[in-house]
Design a protein around this motif. Structure first.
Motif, mmCIF file in Angstrom:
data_model
loop_
_atom_site.group_PDB
_atom_site.id
_atom_site.type_symbol
_atom_site.label_atom_id
_atom_site.label_comp_id
_atom_site.label_asym_id
_atom_site.label_seq_id
_atom_site.Cartn_x
_atom_site.Cartn_y
_atom_site.Cartn_z
ATOM 1 N N LEU A 1 40.342 7.032 206.204
ATOM 2 C CA LEU A 1 39.335 7.204 205.153
ATOM 3 C C LEU A 1 38.351 6.040 205.063
ATOM 4 O O LEU A 1 37.363 6.118 204.325
ATOM 5 C CB LEU A 1 40.022 7.381 203.790
ATOM 6 N N ASN B 1 35.361 10.259 201.762
ATOM 7 C CA ASN B 1 36.497 10.692 200.947
ATOM 8 C C ASN B 1 37.323 9.554 200.362
ATOM 9 O O ASN B 1 38.446 9.755 199.916
ATOM 10 C CB ASN B 1 37.411 11.595 201.779
ATOM 11 N N LYS C 1 36.838 8.347 197.658
ATOM 12 C CA LYS C 1 37.002 8.722 196.251
ATOM 13 C C LYS C 1 38.259 9.552 196.009
ATOM 14 O O LYS C 1 38.674 9.741 194.853
ATOM 15 C CB LYS C 1 35.770 9.505 195.780
ATOM 16 N N ASP C 2 38.890 10.048 197.069
ATOM 17 C CA ASP C 2 40.143 10.787 196.903
ATOM 18 C C ASP C 2 41.322 9.861 196.604
ATOM 19 O O ASP C 2 42.394 10.331 196.223
ATOM 20 C CB ASP C 2 40.466 11.581 198.188
ATOM 21 N N TYR D 1 44.000 15.373 196.826
ATOM 22 C CA TYR D 1 43.241 16.318 197.645
ATOM 23 C C TYR D 1 43.280 17.680 196.960
ATOM 24 O O TYR D 1 44.179 17.988 196.171
ATOM 25 C CB TYR D 1 43.804 16.418 199.062
ATOM 26 N N GLY E 1 38.968 20.342 200.397
ATOM 27 C CA GLY E 1 38.234 19.133 200.038
ATOM 28 C C GLY E 1 38.216 18.072 201.108
ATOM 29 O O GLY E 1 37.258 17.317 201.225
ATOM 30 N N SER E 2 39.271 17.962 201.893
ATOM 31 C CA SER E 2 39.351 16.929 202.915
ATOM 32 C C SER E 2 40.344 17.358 203.985
ATOM 33 O O SER E 2 40.994 18.404 203.868
ATOM 34 C CB SER E 2 39.787 15.596 202.292
ATOM 35 N N GLN E 3 40.487 16.507 205.021
ATOM 36 C CA GLN E 3 41.433 16.802 206.080
ATOM 37 C C GLN E 3 42.861 16.874 205.552
ATOM 38 O O GLN E 3 43.701 17.580 206.114
ATOM 39 C CB GLN E 3 41.334 15.731 207.169
ATOM 40 N N SER F 1 44.042 18.392 203.069
ATOM 41 C CA SER F 1 44.422 19.753 202.689
ATOM 42 C C SER F 1 44.845 20.567 203.906
ATOM 43 O O SER F 1 45.593 21.544 203.772
ATOM 44 C CB SER F 1 43.266 20.453 201.965
ATOM 45 N N GLN G 1 38.362 18.794 188.959
ATOM 46 C CA GLN G 1 37.984 19.613 190.116
ATOM 47 C C GLN G 1 38.414 21.068 189.953
ATOM 48 O O GLN G 1 38.318 21.858 190.894
ATOM 49 C CB GLN G 1 38.626 19.015 191.383
#
Length: 535
Positions: free
Chosen positions: A423, A428, A430-431, A448, A452-454, A456, A500
């Motif tokens: 990251l 990302n 901010k995750d 996650y 939203g990102s890898q 997930s 979210q």
């Protein structure tokens, strides 16, 4: 009159004995000798033709003979001889370099034996006492590299006992005649009927194990049949649709998967997935994961799983930098480890050197996945806490990486570091949620949400449960901080995911303090065993 063979004697007058009569006598003697020898030793299986490999060894090549320490055949208390010493002699008459290394039932294969095995060019492993120590064969096969291994069973076999090893010789005990017959058989000095299955069973439909050809997984060709196999083996709880499974399996450069297919129909009979993850920022140490190994229920006990297991382990061990082999996977995560509620395969894996029973990290420690409904969240903020909880920034990443690197090694969570490292300098960051005390990062967690990102894709279970499920993973902090900051850090994750649009939270990889999370409103979703071994 035909000329006699040169080894046939002549009579006192120097006249040839009648050749037909002598030939008949020779054939009768040979027939009786062959029948007796067949009763003393026979080949049960030699699918990879390892016996032929041994016969082709060069004179300078070394054969390692591993034999058990057992009572002498005479059973006399004063007899201290090694019953298997004659086997070493019989073999050395046929091949000069034999290294005979006994092992004990109590200690089995030790580091001393491993050193000999690694230096040898072929291995002959004898088993003698019931119950047979089949796990020793698995250890030898796992470290053999490309060397042939011959298993010699010197104990009466139960007709239903499976010996799912590539090359097996069965002998009538370990008497000197039986051992000499074994040496003759190994070096093809006589022709014996080869039994390509174990001794006859009353169940005619029993299919005996063998070595199967293992192929690399090809997504376009195999994904549909692997998805069907996955559902047949793991059921609805861990069901994944074809696209989700493909996304989890797809990790170019860090994954290698294998299949065994029906040679006639191309149907996938067994599947194995493996991954690699970096341990620290140096990029020289790796965790290798045997993430999943499944065999279709209707084709089990035929050697498919063993073929996949041995092929995968041997391939992983050839990778430079491997310091740990894990049964299960961290990221991408199919299953963290063997599920606790299904122990049907435990003994099979135990015989291959995996430990389940000790409750310690790597040896069966319980690992939980939890699910939280936000309406059940029971957080009570501490009134005197000086800890700040917030979303991570790029300026925090150096301290975050340092914390995760140190705590993951301390907690035996190798593979978590890699998830934060990817990251850095990306969108990302901010995750990540952090806990800060006096400008020091003292705790961190990854959040996650679906798509939203890898992450997930790496952990498919939240999406599998529902589109309103977010995830929290890789919660890292020093042990003395857990009771102080854990609930506050998780609360910040809850609030982040709530903004979210999430209504539930999936928390994975919890190894301790499960009651703590239950008190906060979490419910257990799955339970696994943490199983790994150092390399």
């Amino acid at each position: 009159m035909s000329k006699l063979p040169s080894n046939v004697d002549e009579d006192e007058d120097g006249m040839d004995i009648d050749s037909n009569l002598q030939l008949e006598r020779s054939q009768q003697i040979a027939s009786r000798t062959l029948a007796a020898a067949t009763a003393l030793a026979k080949v049960l299986r030699d699918a990879p033709e390892w016996l032929s490999d041994i016969r082709r060894l060069q004179p300078q090549d070394v054969i390692i003979l591993l034999t058990p320490v057992v009572f002498p055949v005479s059973q006399e208390p004063t007899d201290s001889s090694d019953p298997f010493e004659p086997l070493g002699r019989y073999l050395s008459r046929r091949h000069a370099k034999i290294r005979h290394v006994p092992y004990t039932k109590r200690h089995g294969i030790t580091s001393t034996h491993l050193g000999f095995i690694k230096r040898g060019h072929a291995i002959i492993l004898c088993l003698a006492e019931q119950p047979l120590q089949l796990e020793l064969v698995d250890i030898v096969l796992a470290i053999r590299g490309d060397k042939p291994v011959v298993v010699v069973c010197c104990s009466p076999l139960d007709t239903k006992q499976a010996l799912p090893f590539p090359t097996v010789i069965d002998t009538a005990g370990y008497s000197r005649p039986a051992l000499e017959a074994t040496a003759e058989l190994i070096f093809a000095e006589r022709s014996l009927p080869t039994a390509h299955s174990l001794p006859d069973s009353s169940n005619e439909s029993t299919v005996q194990p063998k070595v199967w050809p293992v192929e690399d997984f090809v997504e376009q060709r195999d994904i549909a049949s692997v998805a069907t196999l996955w559902l047949a083996c793991l059921g609805e709880r861990f069901a994944l649709d074809q696209q989700t499974l493909a996304n989890v399996l797809r990790k170019p450069g860090y994954s290698k998967h294998y299949v065994v297919r029906n040679p006639s129909t191309g149907e996938t009979l067994g599947f194995c997935a493996t991954y690699l993850s970096y341990v620290d920022r140096e990029g020289e140490k790796l965790v290798a994961s045997l993430a999943i190994l499944v065999v279709h229920p209707q084709t089990r006990f035929r050697g498919i799983g063993l073929s996949l297991h041995n092929h995968a382990i041997n391939s992983l061990k050839r990778t430079r930098g491997i310091i740990r082999l894990q049964l299960g996977s961290t990221f991408p995560r199919l299953l963290y480890g063997p599920p606790s509620d299904d122990q049907s395969s435990d003994e099979w894996f135990r015989r291959r050197g995996w430990q389940f029973d000790k409750g310690a990290p790597g040896q069966g420690q319980v690992v939980h996945d939890f699910l939280l409904e936000f309406k059940d969240w029971h957080y009570r903020p501490g009134s005197s806490s000086t800890t700040e909880y917030r979303v991570c920034t790029q300026d925090d990443m150096t301290k975050v990486i340092d914390l995760v690197e140190r705590t993951s090694a301390l907690d035996d969570r190798l593979g978590w570091f890699d998830q934060y490292w990817t990251l850095i300098n990306g969108p990302n960051v901010k995750d990540i949620v952090v806990a800060v005390e006096e400008q020091d990062i003292v705790g961190t967690a990854l959040t996650y949400s679906p798509g939203g990102s890898q992450m997930s894709n790496n952990i498919p279970w939240p999406c599998r449960i529902g589109n309103d499920v977010g995830g929290v993973t890789c919660v890292s902090m020093f042990p003395d901080k857990r009771h102080i900051i854990m609930s506050g850090l998780i609360n910040t994750c809850v609030e982040t995911l709530r903004t979210q649009g999430m209504k539930r939270l999936f928390l994975d990889g919890v190894t301790d303090h499960s009651q703590f999370f239950t008190n906060l409103g979490f419910k257990e979703w799955a339970r696994y065993r943490d199983v790994w071994k150092s390399v």
